[in-house]
Write a protein that holds these residues in place. Sequence first.
Motif, PDB file in Angstrom:
ATOM      1  N   ALA A  85       9.474  27.355  -1.764  1.00  0.00           N
ATOM      2  CA  ALA A  85       8.559  26.256  -2.064  1.00  0.00           C
ATOM      3  C   ALA A  85       7.580  26.020  -0.922  1.00  0.00           C
ATOM      4  CB  ALA A  85       9.349  24.985  -2.365  1.00  0.00           C
ATOM      5  N   VAL A  86       8.100  25.914   0.288  1.00  0.00           N
ATOM      6  CA  VAL A  86       7.237  25.589   1.429  1.00  0.00           C
ATOM      7  C   VAL A  86       6.308  26.747   1.763  1.00  0.00           C
ATOM      8  CG1 VAL A  86       7.225  25.061   3.891  1.00  0.00           C
ATOM      9  CG2 VAL A  86       8.815  23.876   2.373  1.00  0.00           C
ATOM     10  N   TRP A  87       6.795  27.985   1.678  1.00  0.00           N
ATOM     11  CA  TRP A  87       5.959  29.120   2.039  1.00  0.00           C
ATOM     12  C   TRP A  87       4.883  29.391   0.990  1.00  0.00           C
ATOM     13  CZ3 TRP A  87       9.546  33.324   4.628  1.00  0.00           C
ATOM     14  CH2 TRP A  87       9.993  32.818   5.856  1.00  0.00           C
ATOM     15  N   ALA A  88       5.022  28.827  -0.196  1.00  0.00           N
ATOM     16  CA  ALA A  88       3.973  28.983  -1.209  1.00  0.00           C
ATOM     17  C   ALA A  88       2.777  28.082  -0.933  1.00  0.00           C
ATOM     18  CB  ALA A  88       4.530  28.676  -2.594  1.00  0.00           C
ATOM     19  N   ILE A  89       2.952  27.100  -0.053  1.00  0.00           N
ATOM     20  CA  ILE A  89       1.855  26.190   0.275  1.00  0.00           C
ATOM     21  C   ILE A  89       0.863  26.926   1.173  1.00  0.00           C
ATOM     22  CG2 ILE A  89       1.225  24.014   1.381  1.00  0.00           C
ATOM     23  CD1 ILE A  89       4.091  23.056   0.787  1.00  0.00           C
ATOM     24  N   PRO A  90      -0.413  26.988   0.797  1.00  0.00           N
ATOM     25  CA  PRO A  90      -1.391  27.721   1.625  1.00  0.00           C
ATOM     26  C   PRO A  90      -1.534  27.087   3.001  1.00  0.00           C
ATOM     27  CG  PRO A  90      -2.293  27.200  -0.543  1.00  0.00           C
ATOM     28  CD  PRO A  90      -1.015  26.430  -0.407  1.00  0.00           C
ATOM     29  N   GLN A  91      -1.744  27.946   3.990  1.00  0.00           N
ATOM     30  CA  GLN A  91      -2.034  27.463   5.337  1.00  0.00           C
ATOM     31  C   GLN A  91      -3.520  27.587   5.602  1.00  0.00           C
ATOM     32  OE1 GLN A  91       2.119  29.003   7.414  1.00  0.00           O
ATOM     33  NE2 GLN A  91       0.312  28.693   8.634  1.00  0.00           N
ATOM     34  N   PRO A  92      -4.095  26.640   6.349  1.00  0.00           N
ATOM     35  CA  PRO A  92      -5.532  26.736   6.637  1.00  0.00           C
ATOM     36  C   PRO A  92      -5.848  27.974   7.456  1.00  0.00           C
ATOM     37  CG  PRO A  92      -4.496  25.025   7.969  1.00  0.00           C
ATOM     38  CD  PRO A  92      -3.474  25.455   6.967  1.00  0.00           C
TER      39      PRO A  92
END
Length: 217
Positions: A85-92
């Motif tokens: 779940a967390v790693w699917a969140i895009p990073q800037p």
Amino acid sequence: MRLAELSARSGVSTATIKFYLREGLLPPGRRLSATQAEYDGTHLRRLRLVRALIQVGGVPVATAREVLAAVDDEDLTRHDRLGAAVWAIPQPAPARTREATAEETAAARTQVAALLQRLGWPSGHLDSPPGQALVRTVAALAGLGYPHDAEGLLPYARAAERAAEADLDMLEHFTSEEEQVEASVALTVLHEPVLLALRRLAQAEESARRSGRPEER
């Protein structure tokens, strides 16, 4: 609760809730008639999570759907659900004036690999979404004349470890595994601006301490 009450309690308009329902971001309510359904606390909690992802974190709808699918996958362990779940969140993306060269990227990858080894973290992290983002950022720093080797990155990694301990401690306040995974996603989105703000405040404090000019209290 009916749709209007769900809207009032969540602060999300009924039109937006209907959009989230159509997009599969919010599970359907219990059908009362052909035109009415009722909702409960799980819908309210999920709405808060969706708002954190889309309205605060700026996550695209398709990506939010991917994150929520990981949150809901009960075939995974809690650890794997958290990671997916967390790693699917895009990073800037790192700010840079040009693309890093192949040599800069290779050197950055070597330094990040050395950092992971120094920390005792799995080498597989290197190819994870945050690991790749770290490599890109280190390469960009090198391209701008600010190279970061493993030794220079180590204090930041140690600070990140302490932040992660605080994050996981906070999750223990939630009773169910689903709530813990949902909270981890929301806190990832919402706490990263908190960490940035605190870092800048801490820089001001440390600069004042080193210059011998106490900050105004």
